[in-house]
Scaffold this motif. Structure first.
Motif, PDB file in Angstrom:
ATOM      1  N   LEU A 140      -4.679  -0.523  -7.256  1.00  0.00           N
ATOM      2  CA  LEU A 140      -5.790  -1.437  -6.976  1.00  0.00           C
ATOM      3  C   LEU A 140      -7.056  -0.962  -7.668  1.00  0.00           C
ATOM      4  O   LEU A 140      -7.739  -1.705  -8.352  1.00  0.00           O
ATOM      5  CB  LEU A 140      -6.014  -1.531  -5.462  1.00  0.00           C
ATOM      6  CG  LEU A 140      -7.128  -2.456  -4.974  1.00  0.00           C
ATOM      7  CD1 LEU A 140      -6.799  -3.907  -5.303  1.00  0.00           C
ATOM      8  CD2 LEU A 140      -7.328  -2.312  -3.471  1.00  0.00           C
ATOM      9  N   LYS A 141      -7.348   0.326  -7.526  1.00  0.00           N
ATOM     10  CA  LYS A 141      -8.534   0.927  -8.142  1.00  0.00           C
ATOM     11  C   LYS A 141      -8.476   0.829  -9.660  1.00  0.00           C
ATOM     12  O   LYS A 141      -9.480   0.634 -10.323  1.00  0.00           O
ATOM     13  CB  LYS A 141      -8.632   2.400  -7.734  1.00  0.00           C
ATOM     14  CG  LYS A 141      -9.912   2.698  -6.958  1.00  0.00           C
ATOM     15  CD  LYS A 141     -10.159   4.175  -6.774  1.00  0.00           C
ATOM     16  CE  LYS A 141      -9.051   4.858  -6.020  1.00  0.00           C
ATOM     17  NZ  LYS A 141      -9.336   6.257  -5.687  1.00  0.00           N
ATOM     18  N   VAL A 161      -3.674  -4.977  -2.079  1.00  0.00           N
ATOM     19  CA  VAL A 161      -2.546  -4.252  -1.484  1.00  0.00           C
ATOM     20  C   VAL A 161      -2.406  -4.627  -0.015  1.00  0.00           C
ATOM     21  O   VAL A 161      -3.399  -4.975   0.639  1.00  0.00           O
ATOM     22  CB  VAL A 161      -2.690  -2.719  -1.620  1.00  0.00           C
ATOM     23  CG1 VAL A 161      -2.525  -2.308  -3.059  1.00  0.00           C
ATOM     24  CG2 VAL A 161      -4.029  -2.248  -1.084  1.00  0.00           C
ATOM     25  N   TYR A 162      -1.172  -4.537   0.475  1.00  0.00           N
ATOM     26  CA  TYR A 162      -0.886  -4.942   1.847  1.00  0.00           C
ATOM     27  C   TYR A 162       0.041  -3.935   2.500  1.00  0.00           C
ATOM     28  O   TYR A 162       0.832  -3.274   1.823  1.00  0.00           O
ATOM     29  CB  TYR A 162      -0.227  -6.326   1.859  1.00  0.00           C
ATOM     30  CG  TYR A 162      -1.109  -7.391   1.252  1.00  0.00           C
ATOM     31  CD1 TYR A 162      -1.067  -7.647  -0.113  1.00  0.00           C
ATOM     32  CD2 TYR A 162      -2.000  -8.113   2.036  1.00  0.00           C
ATOM     33  CE1 TYR A 162      -1.897  -8.596  -0.677  1.00  0.00           C
ATOM     34  CE2 TYR A 162      -2.831  -9.069   1.477  1.00  0.00           C
ATOM     35  CZ  TYR A 162      -2.776  -9.302   0.119  1.00  0.00           C
ATOM     36  OH  TYR A 162      -3.606 -10.242  -0.440  1.00  0.00           O
ATOM     37  N   ASP A 163      -0.061  -3.885   3.827  1.00  0.00           N
ATOM     38  CA  ASP A 163       0.865  -3.030   4.577  1.00  0.00           C
ATOM     39  C   ASP A 163       2.086  -3.851   4.924  1.00  0.00           C
ATOM     40  O   ASP A 163       1.979  -4.902   5.525  1.00  0.00           O
ATOM     41  CB  ASP A 163       0.200  -2.548   5.882  1.00  0.00           C
ATOM     42  CG  ASP A 163      -0.990  -1.650   5.595  1.00  0.00           C
ATOM     43  OD1 ASP A 163      -2.085  -1.945   6.086  1.00  0.00           O
ATOM     44  OD2 ASP A 163      -0.812  -0.664   4.869  1.00  0.00           O
ATOM     45  N   ARG A 167       0.830  -1.193   0.000  1.00  0.00           N
ATOM     46  CA  ARG A 167       0.000   0.000   0.000  1.00  0.00           C
ATOM     47  C   ARG A 167       0.872   1.253   0.000  1.00  0.00           C
ATOM     48  O   ARG A 167       0.610   2.201  -0.715  1.00  0.00           O
ATOM     49  CB  ARG A 167      -0.930  -0.036   1.222  1.00  0.00           C
ATOM     50  CG  ARG A 167      -1.943   1.101   1.257  1.00  0.00           C
ATOM     51  CD  ARG A 167      -2.925   0.936   2.394  1.00  0.00           C
ATOM     52  NE  ARG A 167      -4.074   0.108   2.029  1.00  0.00           N
ATOM     53  CZ  ARG A 167      -4.375  -1.048   2.592  1.00  0.00           C
ATOM     54  NH1 ARG A 167      -3.620  -1.545   3.546  1.00  0.00           N
ATOM     55  NH2 ARG A 167      -5.445  -1.712   2.213  1.00  0.00           N
ATOM     56  N   HIS A 168       1.899   1.248   0.835  1.00  0.00           N
ATOM     57  CA  HIS A 168       2.812   2.400   0.919  1.00  0.00           C
ATOM     58  C   HIS A 168       4.209   1.954   0.540  1.00  0.00           C
ATOM     59  O   HIS A 168       4.511   0.772   0.489  1.00  0.00           O
ATOM     60  CB  HIS A 168       2.812   2.957   2.356  1.00  0.00           C
ATOM     61  CG  HIS A 168       1.444   3.282   2.858  1.00  0.00           C
ATOM     62  ND1 HIS A 168       0.670   4.280   2.316  1.00  0.00           N
ATOM     63  CD2 HIS A 168       0.702   2.721   3.847  1.00  0.00           C
ATOM     64  CE1 HIS A 168      -0.484   4.330   2.962  1.00  0.00           C
ATOM     65  NE2 HIS A 168      -0.494   3.402   3.889  1.00  0.00           N
ATOM     66  N   LYS A 197       0.596   4.680  -6.683  1.00  0.00           N
ATOM     67  CA  LYS A 197       0.724   4.009  -5.387  1.00  0.00           C
ATOM     68  C   LYS A 197      -0.239   2.826  -5.309  1.00  0.00           C
ATOM     69  O   LYS A 197      -1.126   2.669  -6.140  1.00  0.00           O
ATOM     70  CB  LYS A 197       0.409   4.987  -4.260  1.00  0.00           C
ATOM     71  CG  LYS A 197       1.483   6.011  -4.018  1.00  0.00           C
ATOM     72  CD  LYS A 197       1.187   6.789  -2.753  1.00  0.00           C
ATOM     73  CE  LYS A 197       2.231   7.879  -2.560  1.00  0.00           C
ATOM     74  NZ  LYS A 197       1.710   8.977  -1.723  1.00  0.00           N
ATOM     75  N   GLY A 198      -0.114   2.060  -4.224  1.00  0.00           N
ATOM     76  CA  GLY A 198      -0.873   0.822  -4.065  1.00  0.00           C
ATOM     77  C   GLY A 198      -2.368   0.948  -4.252  1.00  0.00           C
ATOM     78  O   GLY A 198      -2.978   0.229  -5.064  1.00  0.00           O
ATOM     79  N   GLU A 199      -2.994   1.860  -3.503  1.00  0.00           N
ATOM     80  CA  GLU A 199      -4.458   2.002  -3.543  1.00  0.00           C
ATOM     81  C   GLU A 199      -4.937   2.368  -4.945  1.00  0.00           C
ATOM     82  O   GLU A 199      -5.946   1.866  -5.424  1.00  0.00           O
ATOM     83  CB  GLU A 199      -4.926   3.078  -2.555  1.00  0.00           C
ATOM     84  CG  GLU A 199      -4.744   2.713  -1.093  1.00  0.00           C
ATOM     85  CD  GLU A 199      -5.745   1.668  -0.606  1.00  0.00           C
ATOM     86  OE1 GLU A 199      -5.659   1.288   0.574  1.00  0.00           O
ATOM     87  OE2 GLU A 199      -6.609   1.204  -1.394  1.00  0.00           O
ATOM     88  N   GLU A 200      -4.169   3.248  -5.572  1.00  0.00           N
ATOM     89  CA  GLU A 200      -4.499   3.699  -6.916  1.00  0.00           C
ATOM     90  C   GLU A 200      -4.387   2.533  -7.900  1.00  0.00           C
ATOM     91  O   GLU A 200      -5.261   2.332  -8.748  1.00  0.00           O
ATOM     92  CB  GLU A 200      -3.534   4.820  -7.319  1.00  0.00           C
ATOM     93  CG  GLU A 200      -3.973   5.644  -8.498  1.00  0.00           C
ATOM     94  CD  GLU A 200      -5.326   6.295  -8.331  1.00  0.00           C
ATOM     95  OE1 GLU A 200      -5.621   6.767  -7.201  1.00  0.00           O
ATOM     96  OE2 GLU A 200      -6.098   6.327  -9.304  1.00  0.00           O
TER      97      GLU A 200
END
Lengths: 239, 239
Positions: free
Chosen positions: B176-177, B184-186, B127-128, B171-174
């Motif tokens: 994913l979307k 995504v994972y931390d 994710r980050h 980035k991860g969230e983006e």
């Protein structure tokens, strides 16, 4: 096996009986014959609904018939035969001079899913029935025209991959969310009603059938090429 | 460079780099391609591969320092072309690998590194502390075929345009979307473990490796045409 009914401007093609509507050479020939009849009787404002009775839309090619060949080689040959016989059915649907709707009230699996996907609009049950391509699980590759169909009908690469490479069993609500079907409804009656409603609305537009078919083919150029469908340029401007 | 570990049915490709950087030069290419070849040779039904990395970078693309260290302009171009050729071989190796593949992207991936990630059937990401960056546009470097074909195969719609034409650090969230990654994972441990778990789950499906690869090739037929690999029909049906 399958029947064709005319209701006003609507052609209704039904896979009859409570069985799995397996596509063996006989059923495939019947489907092709009836679809050819639809094509011949098409007029301005026609529309087609393909539907099925019972718990199954279709479970695909008749693997029992294939295995009845007696040997692995024989089974493979029969599978190839069915795949070859089925191709013109898809070609006829792709070039049908009217809007087409698949009313999916039961499981649409393998070639059954393929048949449904060859329609302009898919309407499905939310509460029952799955879309499933089990080929990866039963170790069968897909014919080129089916690969092309999935490529051009399902725009989302991720969805395509889940369906074909992961053998995902997709229920109605997910299919609707991911754009594989146009809409999903609770209940068999609701699906049939919605399909008739959509067919009538599309029919009211009184589209020129040949032009409609050409525009459809233009949307799916690779598939059309693999199916051997030529492209005609029309200008019958209704100005 | 990289190492290949075998854990039961799983092949784990571990990218390790000096100073935590992972830049693709002939040595690393050779390392990765050998590892993939080894996995192919040792593959059985129910195999799976997961690629993981440690540290800040998953893979930062071509080693441009090595390219620019060449004695002349001509040699610089030659070195660059060599890396392009190597990347093509890498894509080929992954696309033909007879087992499901997962990339657990725990760090930054740029240019060729994004290509490496996308070579896998499924991509997981942090994710980050992890971005996907097609830096080519910002550096003024064209993206040739077959890599464009890979993006066309794996990404759709506006996600494809945003990945290639906007110079975004995604980035991860983006991601994913945009449908580029599955989840995504931390944290490095989480994404690595998730990758291994997913590989395990897919391995348990006990797929026939050759058929899996051929279905994959059928799914990405345009890419395979450009790479010059045809998909062959296989029917060893588990009926």
């Amino acid at each position: 096996m399958c029947t064709l009914e005319k209701r006003g401007n609507l052609f209704i093609l039904t896979l009859t009986g409570e069985d799995r509507h397996l596509f063996n050479p006989d059923l495939i020939s019947s489907l092709l014959k009836l679809l050819s009849q639809v094509k011949a009787q098409a007029t301005c404002g026609s529309a087609l609904i393909t539907q099925a009775q019972g718990k199954f839309f279709s479970y695909g090619f008749d693997l029992d018939w294939a295995q009845a060949a007696g040997s692995e080689q024989g089974a493979v040959k029969r599978l190839q035969q069915m795949a070859d016989l089925f191709k013109p059915v898809i070609a006829t649907l792709l070039s049908l001079p009217m809007p087409t709707i698949a009313a999916i009230t039961g499981h649409a699996v393998a070639a059954g899913f393929t048949l449904a996907l060859s329609h302009d609009y898919l309407i499905m049950r939310k509460d029952r029935g799955i879309l499933w391509m089990p080929e990866v699980d039963i170790a069968l590759t897909l014919p080129d025209y089916i690969n092309a169909l999935f490529k051009e009908m399902i725009g989302d690469a991720s969805v395509r991959r889940h369906l074909l490479l992961r053998g995902l069993k997709m229920k109605g609500d997910e299919a609707e969310k991911r754009g594989v079907v146009k809409a999903a409804y609770d209940g068999e009656a609701e699906v049939r009603e919605a399909s008739v409603c959509l067919a009538e609305n599309l029919g009211k537009r009184k589209w020129h059938g040949e032009v409609y078919a050409e525009i459809r083919k233009g949307l799916y150029p690779q598939l059309s090429a693999i199916l051997g469908l030529s492209h005609k340029v029309y200008a019958i401007a209704r100005l | 460079m990289c190492s290949l570990e075998k854990r039961g049915n799983l092949f784990i490709l571990i990218l390790t780099g000096q100073n935590g950087e992972h830049r693709l030069n002939p040595n690393l290419f050779s390392s990765i391609i050998s590892a993939i070849s080894r996995a192919k040779v040792e593959s059985t039904r129910g195999s799976a591969l997961v690629t993981v990395s440690h540290g800040k970078f998953f893979c930062n693309g071509f080693d441009l320092d090595w390219v620019n260290a060449a004695g002349s302009d001509e040699e610089t171009q030659q070195r660059f072309n060599l890396l392009l050729d190597n990347l093509k071989q890498l894509v080929l190796a992954f696309i033909s690998l007879p087992m499901p593949t997962i990339a657990a992207v725990n760090g930054h991936a740029a240019a060729g590194g994004v290509v490496l990630a996308l070579c896998h059937d499924y991509v997981l990401m942090r994710r980050h502390r992890s971005v996907l960056y097609m830096i080519d546009l910002d550096l003024g470097i064209k993206i040739p075929e077959p890599f464009m074909a890979l993006f066309r195969a794996k990404n759709s719609g506006s996600a494809r345009r945003d990945l290639l034409l906007r110079g975004l650090k995604i980035k991860g969230e983006e991601a994913l979307k945009m449908g580029i990654v599955e989840a995504v994972y931390d944290g490095e441990e989480e994404v690595t473990n998730a990758g291994i778990k997913m590989a395990d789950d897919l391995a348990k499906r006990n797929w026939h490796g050759e058929v899996y690869a051929e279905i994959r090739k059928g799914l990405y037929s345009e890419l395979c045409d450009i790479l010059g690999i045809a998909s062959i029909p296989i029917a060893t049906p588990r009926l």
